[in-house]
Design a protein around this motif. Structure first.
Motif, PDB file in Angstrom:
ATOM      1  N   SER A   7     -10.524 -24.509  76.803  1.00 21.56           N
ATOM      2  CA  SER A   7      -9.759 -25.464  76.011  1.00 21.56           C
ATOM      3  C   SER A   7     -10.279 -26.850  76.345  1.00 21.56           C
ATOM      4  O   SER A   7     -10.237 -27.270  77.511  1.00 21.56           O
ATOM      5  N   GLY A   8     -10.791 -27.540  75.341  1.00 20.77           N
ATOM      6  CA  GLY A   8     -11.381 -28.844  75.599  1.00 20.77           C
ATOM      7  C   GLY A   8     -12.542 -28.717  76.558  1.00 20.77           C
ATOM      8  O   GLY A   8     -13.482 -27.954  76.335  1.00 20.77           O
ATOM      9  N   THR A   9     -12.470 -29.455  77.666  1.00 19.90           N
ATOM     10  CA  THR A   9     -13.546 -29.421  78.659  1.00 19.90           C
ATOM     11  C   THR A   9     -13.167 -28.592  79.886  1.00 19.90           C
ATOM     12  O   THR A   9     -13.777 -28.742  80.948  1.00 19.90           O
ATOM     13  N   THR A  10     -12.176 -27.713  79.754  1.00 18.74           N
ATOM     14  CA  THR A  10     -11.783 -26.838  80.862  1.00 18.74           C
ATOM     15  C   THR A  10     -12.119 -25.394  80.527  1.00 18.74           C
ATOM     16  O   THR A  10     -11.739 -24.886  79.468  1.00 18.74           O
ATOM     17  N   ARG A  49     -10.805 -15.576  84.789  1.00 18.82           N
ATOM     18  CA  ARG A  49      -9.897 -14.644  85.472  1.00 18.82           C
ATOM     19  C   ARG A  49     -10.726 -13.532  86.093  1.00 18.82           C
ATOM     20  O   ARG A  49     -11.681 -13.045  85.475  1.00 18.82           O
ATOM     21  N   TRP A  50     -10.315 -13.107  87.301  1.00 21.30           N
ATOM     22  CA  TRP A  50     -11.106 -12.174  88.078  1.00 21.30           C
ATOM     23  C   TRP A  50     -10.333 -10.897  88.354  1.00 21.30           C
ATOM     24  O   TRP A  50      -9.103 -10.849  88.190  1.00 21.30           O
ATOM     25  N   SER A  51     -11.051  -9.863  88.777  1.00 23.50           N
ATOM     26  CA  SER A  51     -10.447  -8.540  88.951  1.00 23.50           C
ATOM     27  C   SER A  51      -9.367  -8.506  90.011  1.00 23.50           C
ATOM     28  O   SER A  51      -8.517  -7.614  90.015  1.00 23.50           O
ATOM     29  N   ASP A  52      -9.352  -9.474  90.941  1.00 27.03           N
ATOM     30  CA  ASP A  52      -8.303  -9.525  91.957  1.00 27.03           C
ATOM     31  C   ASP A  52      -7.114 -10.376  91.525  1.00 27.03           C
ATOM     32  O   ASP A  52      -6.203 -10.630  92.318  1.00 27.03           O
ATOM     33  N   GLY A  53      -7.104 -10.834  90.271  1.00 30.24           N
ATOM     34  CA  GLY A  53      -6.002 -11.649  89.757  1.00 30.24           C
ATOM     35  C   GLY A  53      -6.197 -13.140  89.932  1.00 30.24           C
ATOM     36  O   GLY A  53      -5.417 -13.930  89.398  1.00 30.24           O
ATOM     37  N   ARG A  54      -7.226 -13.545  90.665  1.00 34.10           N
ATOM     38  CA  ARG A  54      -7.476 -14.968  90.892  1.00 34.10           C
ATOM     39  C   ARG A  54      -7.863 -15.646  89.575  1.00 34.10           C
ATOM     40  O   ARG A  54      -8.616 -15.095  88.776  1.00 34.10           O
ATOM     41  N   VAL A  55      -7.333 -16.842  89.358  1.00 34.91           N
ATOM     42  CA  VAL A  55      -7.674 -17.647  88.190  1.00 34.91           C
ATOM     43  C   VAL A  55      -8.345 -18.920  88.700  1.00 34.91           C
ATOM     44  O   VAL A  55      -7.788 -19.622  89.546  1.00 34.91           O
ATOM     45  N   VAL A  56      -9.530 -19.194  88.192  1.00 37.53           N
ATOM     46  CA  VAL A  56     -10.295 -20.364  88.625  1.00 37.53           C
ATOM     47  C   VAL A  56     -10.664 -21.176  87.394  1.00 37.53           C
ATOM     48  O   VAL A  56     -11.281 -20.650  86.458  1.00 37.53           O
ATOM     49  N   ALA A  57     -10.270 -22.451  87.379  1.00 34.32           N
ATOM     50  CA  ALA A  57     -10.600 -23.344  86.275  1.00 34.32           C
ATOM     51  C   ALA A  57     -11.777 -24.221  86.669  1.00 34.32           C
ATOM     52  O   ALA A  57     -11.838 -24.743  87.795  1.00 34.32           O
ATOM     53  N   LEU A  58     -12.708 -24.386  85.760  1.00 29.32           N
ATOM     54  CA  LEU A  58     -13.912 -25.175  85.994  1.00 29.32           C
ATOM     55  C   LEU A  58     -13.965 -26.333  85.002  1.00 29.32           C
ATOM     56  O   LEU A  58     -13.578 -26.191  83.838  1.00 29.32           O
ATOM     57  N   ASP A  59     -14.448 -27.466  85.461  1.00 31.59           N
ATOM     58  CA  ASP A  59     -14.683 -28.610  84.587  1.00 31.59           C
ATOM     59  C   ASP A  59     -16.012 -28.376  83.877  1.00 31.59           C
ATOM     60  O   ASP A  59     -17.069 -28.350  84.515  1.00 31.59           O
ATOM     61  N   ALA A  60     -15.967 -28.197  82.560  1.00 36.13           N
ATOM     62  CA  ALA A  60     -17.182 -27.876  81.816  1.00 36.13           C
ATOM     63  C   ALA A  60     -18.224 -28.976  81.924  1.00 36.13           C
ATOM     64  O   ALA A  60     -19.424 -28.718  81.804  1.00 36.13           O
ATOM     65  N   ARG A  61     -17.799 -30.200  82.175  1.00 39.30           N
ATOM     66  CA  ARG A  61     -18.739 -31.320  82.237  1.00 39.30           C
ATOM     67  C   ARG A  61     -19.595 -31.290  83.488  1.00 39.30           C
ATOM     68  O   ARG A  61     -20.709 -31.827  83.506  1.00 39.30           O
TER      69      ARG A  61
END
Length: 423
Positions: A109-112, A116-128
């Motif tokens: 969404s936008g620049t984010t 989501r990973w197999s252990d349930g972890r959610v990691v957001a990355l700055d696309a820039r």
């Protein structure tokens, strides 16, 4: 003599202990949970507006992000390249890898970019930059899922990972598995989780399936825990259930399929309901209240875009008002047309000779028409999964006759099976 033997035994024991420690340290370094982030070393590329036509071919499925990057999924890695209109995949602009977890889904969404990973972890990355913006925990994905080498299922149709824009304007990331957790897209702060908002059966995942989000900021859940299946609409920002609904006259079992959605079944404007295994469905428009009947969406191949239901009926492409059912336009000049994807302002069709035709969904007027061919590959292929966003269309090319059970070499046309075009 005895003293020397004793010293020798001690030396051997110490050496063995040191060797064991060294091996253990090496094993730990190799197998221990880890993440590797390789941020961008160049500036954020400008947005591109290529002329209509084939852009190039790729070995993996791209997710177009912010009109500037292509993001890809590997088994344990998400990475981006640029320019967005590049003819081939290039050296990664940035990369993020985790071990031993496997990548399960990606949305943007936008620049984010949210992973989501197999252990349930959610990691957001700055696309820039590719740097980690935040990390959060959530439910692990439920069940196994086959993902072929292009990774199309991971980036074009992620399971249990959604974004919704709430009524107050906040964007919410929702992950669903045995339970549901919602976090703020901006910083990963928890907003709610289903364990604390409602009393659930011991195994929610067995009978509650999150299938998408609505344009008005609700999470759509198909609840089959009771005697009759119910579609539940839950506020994405608070977790409160606003409506539990089922169509009048429906049987006890019900399949609900969102339509008119963005990538990853987010921001959906409609819904189609049917009995399991039955193509005779009923279309509905979603809004603030109960879903409103939309017969123009009854057909299983009808797509909803900008308020228009587009379908191929007896070889003729027809656009109807989803709200009134009135015919808006028809095109009988597209031989053996097949609707493959839609995006705001565009409906994309393939002809029998694999010409890509893009129409304005409001009027049926042609926006572009060209042969979907790259190099000397030809057009003797069958379309597989397709995706459209930001004015681009990407289509998997499959070898004829299509063998769903074949390995990837047999299944795909070439080693670069994804063709990318600007429309």
């Amino acid at each position: 003599m005895g003293l020397r033997n004793g010293r020798r035994r001690i030396a051997v024991a110490v050496a063995a202990l040191l060797a064991t420690v060294a091996v253990a340290a090496t094993v730990y370094r190799v197998l221990a949970p880890a993440e590797v982030s390789t941020p961008a070393r160049a500036g954020y590329p400008p947005a591109a507006s290529p002329a209509p036509g084939v852009v190039g071919r790729l070995p993996v499925a791209p997710l177009i992000v912010d009109g500037r990057l292509r993001v890809y999924a590997a088994h344990r890695q998400v990475y981006a390249d640029r320019p967005v209109g590049g003819r081939h995949r290039t050296t990664p602009f940035w990369s993020y890898r985790r071990w031993p977890a496997a990548l399960d889904g990606v949305v943007a969404s936008g620049t984010t970019v949210v992973t989501r990973w197999s252990d349930g972890r959610v990691v957001a990355l700055d696309a820039r930059t590719g740097r980690v913006a935040w990390r959060a925990d959530g439910p692990a994905p439920v069940g196994e899922r086959a993902v072929r080498r292009t990774g199309a299922a991971t980036v074009w149709d992620p399971r249990g990972l959604f974004v919704a824009r709430a009524a107050d304007g906040r964007e919410v990331v929702l992950t669903a598995g045995a339970w549901v957790r919602a976090v703020d897209l901006t910083d990963g702060r928890e907003l709610w989780q289903s364990h604390t908002t409602v009393t659930l059966p011991p195994d929610e995942s067995a009978c509650r399936d999150a299938v998408g989000t609505t344009a008005s900021g609700q999470l759509i859940i198909v609840d089959s825990c009771g005697n009759s299946t119910v579609v539940e609409f839950r506020d994405a920002a608070t977790g409160r259930v606003g409506l539990r609904w089922r169509p009048a006259g429906a049987g006890d079992e019900l399949v609900a399929t969102p339509v008119g959605c963005g990538t990853g079944r987010t921001g959906c404007a409609g819904l189609r309901t049917a009995a399991p295994g039955d193509d005779a469905g009923r279309g509905w428009l979603l809004g603030a209240g109960e879903p409103a009947a939309a017969p123009a969406l009854d057909r299983p191949d009808a797509e909803l875009v900008d308020g228009t239901a587009v379908a191929v009926v007896d070889g003729v492409v027809v656009g109807r008002s989803a709200r009134t059912g009135a015919e808006l336009w028809r095109r009988a000049d597209l031989p053996q047309a097949r609707l493959v994807a839609v995006q705001p302002g565009r409906a994309h069709l393939l002809t029998g000779t694999n010409d890509l035709v893009t129409l304005d969904p409001a009027t049926g007027a042609q926006r572009s028409w060209f042969v979907l061919n790259a190099g000397s590959d030809g057009v003797g292929w069958a379309p597989g999964a397709a995706y459209a966003a930001g004015g681009f269309v990407a289509v998997e090319r499959l070898r004829k006759p299509v063998d769903p059970t074949g390995d990837d070499q047999r299944y795909y046309l070439t080693s670069e099976p994804v063709i990318l075009a600007a429309t």
